[in-house]
Motif scaffolding. Sequence first.
Motif, PDB file in Angstrom:
ATOM      1  N   ASN A  44       1.759  -6.572  -2.964  1.00  0.00           N
ATOM      2  CA  ASN A  44       2.800  -5.789  -3.593  1.00  0.00           C
ATOM      3  C   ASN A  44       3.555  -6.704  -4.545  1.00  0.00           C
ATOM      4  OD1 ASN A  44       2.122  -3.624  -2.024  1.00  0.00           O
ATOM      5  ND2 ASN A  44       3.717  -4.016  -0.501  1.00  0.00           N
ATOM      6  N   GLY A  45       4.251  -6.117  -5.442  1.00  0.00           N
ATOM      7  CA  GLY A  45       5.046  -6.933  -6.329  1.00  0.00           C
ATOM      8  C   GLY A  45       5.113  -6.359  -7.721  1.00  0.00           C
ATOM      9  N   ALA A  46       5.646  -7.151  -8.608  1.00  0.00           N
ATOM     10  CA  ALA A  46       5.822  -6.714  -9.988  1.00  0.00           C
ATOM     11  C   ALA A  46       4.592  -7.055 -10.805  1.00  0.00           C
ATOM     12  CB  ALA A  46       7.052  -7.379 -10.580  1.00  0.00           C
ATOM     13  N   TRP A  47       4.134  -6.096 -11.574  1.00  0.00           N
ATOM     14  CA  TRP A  47       2.973  -6.273 -12.434  1.00  0.00           C
ATOM     15  C   TRP A  47       3.407  -6.182 -13.887  1.00  0.00           C
ATOM     16  CZ3 TRP A  47      -2.501  -5.291 -10.856  1.00  0.00           C
ATOM     17  CH2 TRP A  47      -2.671  -5.289  -9.470  1.00  0.00           C
ATOM     18  N   ASP A  48       2.934  -7.118 -14.667  1.00  0.00           N
ATOM     19  CA  ASP A  48       3.082  -6.988 -16.115  1.00  0.00           C
ATOM     20  C   ASP A  48       2.027  -6.018 -16.611  1.00  0.00           C
ATOM     21  OD1 ASP A  48       5.147  -8.880 -16.658  1.00  0.00           O
ATOM     22  OD2 ASP A  48       3.707 -10.504 -16.351  1.00  0.00           O
ATOM     23  N   VAL A  49       2.405  -5.262 -17.599  1.00  0.00           N
ATOM     24  CA  VAL A  49       1.440  -4.369 -18.241  1.00  0.00           C
ATOM     25  C   VAL A  49       1.436  -4.666 -19.730  1.00  0.00           C
ATOM     26  CG1 VAL A  49       0.798  -1.982 -18.716  1.00  0.00           C
ATOM     27  CG2 VAL A  49       1.911  -2.562 -16.553  1.00  0.00           C
TER      28      VAL A  49
ATOM     29  N   GLY B 106       5.556  -1.838 -25.637  1.00  0.00           N
ATOM     30  CA  GLY B 106       6.453  -2.970 -25.541  1.00  0.00           C
ATOM     31  C   GLY B 106       6.424  -3.520 -24.125  1.00  0.00           C
ATOM     32  N   PRO B 107       7.359  -4.406 -23.807  1.00  0.00           N
ATOM     33  CA  PRO B 107       7.378  -4.996 -22.466  1.00  0.00           C
ATOM     34  C   PRO B 107       7.424  -3.921 -21.387  1.00  0.00           C
ATOM     35  CG  PRO B 107       8.889  -6.139 -23.908  1.00  0.00           C
ATOM     36  CD  PRO B 107       8.420  -4.917 -24.658  1.00  0.00           C
TER      37      PRO B 107
ATOM     38  N   THR C 155       2.892   3.121  -3.370  1.00  0.00           N
ATOM     39  CA  THR C 155       3.747   3.717  -4.390  1.00  0.00           C
ATOM     40  C   THR C 155       4.020   2.716  -5.510  1.00  0.00           C
ATOM     41  OG1 THR C 155       4.823   5.124  -2.756  1.00  0.00           O
ATOM     42  CG2 THR C 155       5.985   4.799  -4.841  1.00  0.00           C
ATOM     43  N   ALA C 156       3.983   3.226  -6.698  1.00  0.00           N
ATOM     44  CA  ALA C 156       4.284   2.383  -7.847  1.00  0.00           C
ATOM     45  C   ALA C 156       5.420   2.997  -8.644  1.00  0.00           C
ATOM     46  CB  ALA C 156       3.057   2.242  -8.732  1.00  0.00           C
ATOM     47  N   ASN C 157       6.374   2.176  -8.969  1.00  0.00           N
ATOM     48  CA  ASN C 157       7.483   2.587  -9.831  1.00  0.00           C
ATOM     49  C   ASN C 157       7.508   1.660 -11.032  1.00  0.00           C
ATOM     50  OD1 ASN C 157       9.250   4.627  -8.226  1.00  0.00           O
ATOM     51  ND2 ASN C 157       8.708   3.029  -6.778  1.00  0.00           N
ATOM     52  N   GLY C 158       7.664   2.236 -12.181  1.00  0.00           N
ATOM     53  CA  GLY C 158       7.708   1.360 -13.336  1.00  0.00           C
ATOM     54  C   GLY C 158       8.041   2.094 -14.605  1.00  0.00           C
ATOM     55  N   SER C 159       7.850   1.391 -15.678  1.00  0.00           N
ATOM     56  CA  SER C 159       8.118   2.016 -16.971  1.00  0.00           C
ATOM     57  C   SER C 159       7.159   1.480 -18.016  1.00  0.00           C
ATOM     58  CB  SER C 159       9.556   1.743 -17.409  1.00  0.00           C
ATOM     59  OG  SER C 159       9.777   0.362 -17.560  1.00  0.00           O
ATOM     60  N   ILE C 160       6.761   2.376 -18.871  1.00  0.00           N
ATOM     61  CA  ILE C 160       5.993   2.001 -20.049  1.00  0.00           C
ATOM     62  C   ILE C 160       6.931   2.146 -21.237  1.00  0.00           C
ATOM     63  CG2 ILE C 160       4.068   2.599 -21.548  1.00  0.00           C
ATOM     64  CD1 ILE C 160       3.181   1.426 -18.907  1.00  0.00           C
ATOM     65  N   VAL C 161       7.234   1.039 -21.833  1.00  0.00           N
ATOM     66  CA  VAL C 161       8.146   1.040 -22.970  1.00  0.00           C
ATOM     67  C   VAL C 161       7.331   1.167 -24.237  1.00  0.00           C
ATOM     68  CG1 VAL C 161       9.864  -0.274 -24.245  1.00  0.00           C
ATOM     69  CG2 VAL C 161       9.820  -0.360 -21.752  1.00  0.00           C
TER      70      VAL C 161
ATOM     71  N   ARG D 172       6.486 -12.337 -30.785  1.00  0.00           N
ATOM     72  CA  ARG D 172       6.623 -12.872 -29.437  1.00  0.00           C
ATOM     73  C   ARG D 172       6.098 -11.839 -28.445  1.00  0.00           C
ATOM     74  NH1 ARG D 172      13.187 -12.651 -28.416  1.00  0.00           N
ATOM     75  NH2 ARG D 172      13.389 -10.407 -28.615  1.00  0.00           N
ATOM     76  N   PHE D 173       5.817 -12.322 -27.254  1.00  0.00           N
ATOM     77  CA  PHE D 173       5.177 -11.487 -26.245  1.00  0.00           C
ATOM     78  C   PHE D 173       6.028 -11.566 -24.980  1.00  0.00           C
ATOM     79  CE2 PHE D 173       2.201 -13.235 -29.214  1.00  0.00           C
ATOM     80  CZ  PHE D 173       1.347 -12.190 -29.530  1.00  0.00           C
ATOM     81  N   CYS D 174       6.536 -10.417 -24.565  1.00  0.00           N
ATOM     82  CA  CYS D 174       7.527 -10.438 -23.500  1.00  0.00           C
ATOM     83  C   CYS D 174       7.101  -9.619 -22.293  1.00  0.00           C
ATOM     84  CB  CYS D 174       8.852  -9.861 -24.013  1.00  0.00           C
ATOM     85  SG  CYS D 174       9.582 -10.802 -25.369  1.00  0.00           S
ATOM     86  N   GLY D 175       7.516 -10.081 -21.150  1.00  0.00           N
ATOM     87  CA  GLY D 175       7.455  -9.269 -19.956  1.00  0.00           C
ATOM     88  C   GLY D 175       8.729  -8.451 -19.864  1.00  0.00           C
ATOM     89  N   ALA D 176       8.682  -7.429 -19.031  1.00  0.00           N
ATOM     90  CA  ALA D 176       9.839  -6.535 -18.940  1.00  0.00           C
ATOM     91  C   ALA D 176      11.052  -7.226 -18.328  1.00  0.00           C
ATOM     92  CB  ALA D 176       9.474  -5.295 -18.127  1.00  0.00           C
ATOM     93  N   ASP D 177      10.825  -8.378 -17.682  1.00  0.00           N
ATOM     94  CA  ASP D 177      11.945  -9.093 -17.086  1.00  0.00           C
ATOM     95  C   ASP D 177      12.636 -10.026 -18.076  1.00  0.00           C
ATOM     96  OD1 ASP D 177       9.819 -10.789 -17.357  1.00  0.00           O
ATOM     97  OD2 ASP D 177      10.100 -11.796 -15.423  1.00  0.00           O
ATOM     98  N   GLY D 178      12.199  -9.991 -19.329  1.00  0.00           N
ATOM     99  CA  GLY D 178      12.846 -10.808 -20.339  1.00  0.00           C
ATOM    100  C   GLY D 178      12.222 -12.174 -20.552  1.00  0.00           C
TER     101      GLY D 178
END
Lengths: 210, 306
Positions: free
Chosen positions: A68-73, A82-83, A92-98, B127-133
């Motif tokens: 479990n944990g935070a995943w970069d997409v 975006g990030p 369960t997965a919670n997140g956002s696609i920016v 630049r390339f960012c993760g959502a955590d900044g």
Amino acid sequence: MLRAALFTVAAVLVGACFINGNGQAQGDAKDNGNGNGSGNGSGNGNNNNVGSSSGSSGFVETGETPSNGAWDVTAAAGDAIGPSEFVLTGDTANGSIVKRGEGLPDPSFRWCTVTKDRNEFQLRASGNSLSGSFTITTTWDGFNCPQNQLRTVTVSGKRTAPGKNALDGTWTLTIDDGGSVDATLRVATSAGSVSATSTSSQFAFAARLR
Amino acid sequence: VKRAHVAIAALVVCGGLALASRTRAPSKSEELPELGFDFCASRVALPIKREEAAWSHPLVFGLLLALSPNDARRLSTAVEDANHRWEARTNPFTEDLEDGDPDDVLAKWLADAPAAARTAVTAAKPRFCGADGWCVRVVARGSACPTGLERVSIADRAYGRARFLAWPFGHALWLRARTPAEAAGAAAALRAHAGESEHIAFVIHAGDDELTRTTRGDLRDALVQHEILRRRASGDDPDRPFRVDGDGGATSQSAFPSAIGPLDVVVLPRLSVVDRPGALEAEVHAAAPGVVVLSERGAPVEGGGR
């Protein structure tokens, strides 16, 4: 584009949730890193779960012990995101696609900046089904800007053709976005990796556990 | 969303790339240069402020040469359409009667564009960012990091994350040939192969500048014109350097070295390589035997110390 983004997320999460929930991720993890200690997720990890895709396909590679944990997409597509991230907790997965335009001036409204342009989601995988919702938010700041937008769509999916493990097979997704949209997601695993191919999306994505 | 097309539209602005060093040397007596990319990282405040795309000459030329005649034709039509609208906006005696962004046509092109375009648009991000900044910028190997950013060491736990976020550079390959002719031949072979490749997005070579003049001249000119018009319409300085003539060099944002050497060929990947270590290299070897592949820095290498 919205559907593409939804698909992307669903594709990532179908893989991630099932892997996590069923512990099926096997194989010699192609461990080319050590994860990252930063971030907000629990289980920041030792594996290096990586996903990627090309064209209309995507992959989620898993380590031996999916965490479990935070995943970069990240993504590569016409509307490259975006990030973005999601946090996996159990099934369960919670997140956002920016979306890419967030934080930038709106080309169509000269005096406006897009302050928020994202899909926030919550998805849950259980056995052969997937369900969840997306909240689509677009907000502007400035002069003479469009009205802020907020709406929710639901996503459901089921596995119609099982494969060799809990993730493999063909999945049908239904996106209720002012009228149902169906699409097929083909998922295959091999040597610790999971690939997902959507029938209608060119969106290419990748996910990696931090 | 609409920045992607601006990026494509800006195909004209300014910058190189690379990778590392440990590898199958062509000959043991030959010292391989330190060419490649480094990552510089910092944590930025949320929400992350977006930055305009930073196109470089190598990216623009490489992409133009990667397009099939049909894709190039479609892009050319889209650019011309966008130019007409930008022109209407900049001309005080005419009016753009249509709503929306003049570059919407480019966005539509990009939505169906080949993988090369998607990689190029991603690579053009400053630049390339993760959502955590946590954000990384890519610099040419050995170059100093911008003020306030810290180099991410290959031994650092964050190195894998930097490669992932900045994947067009983190997984690129730098090839070295023995002669300029061999390099040109390898670039041509890889370019010809890229269309059917699962891993190669596009190829960059020192001869691209000249080649785009002869094979994509009209499109190149239209893109230059587009950038000028777009800048004028948005009040930006149209004379700000973005020369595509070749002698303008890279911008300060560029990850590329000031010049791609005549012996060098750089291969930018598709996103699919992220979880397939070695796949790009194997394909490159098959398509262009005889060139030296500098291994991906950080990728597992025999005896490597990751």
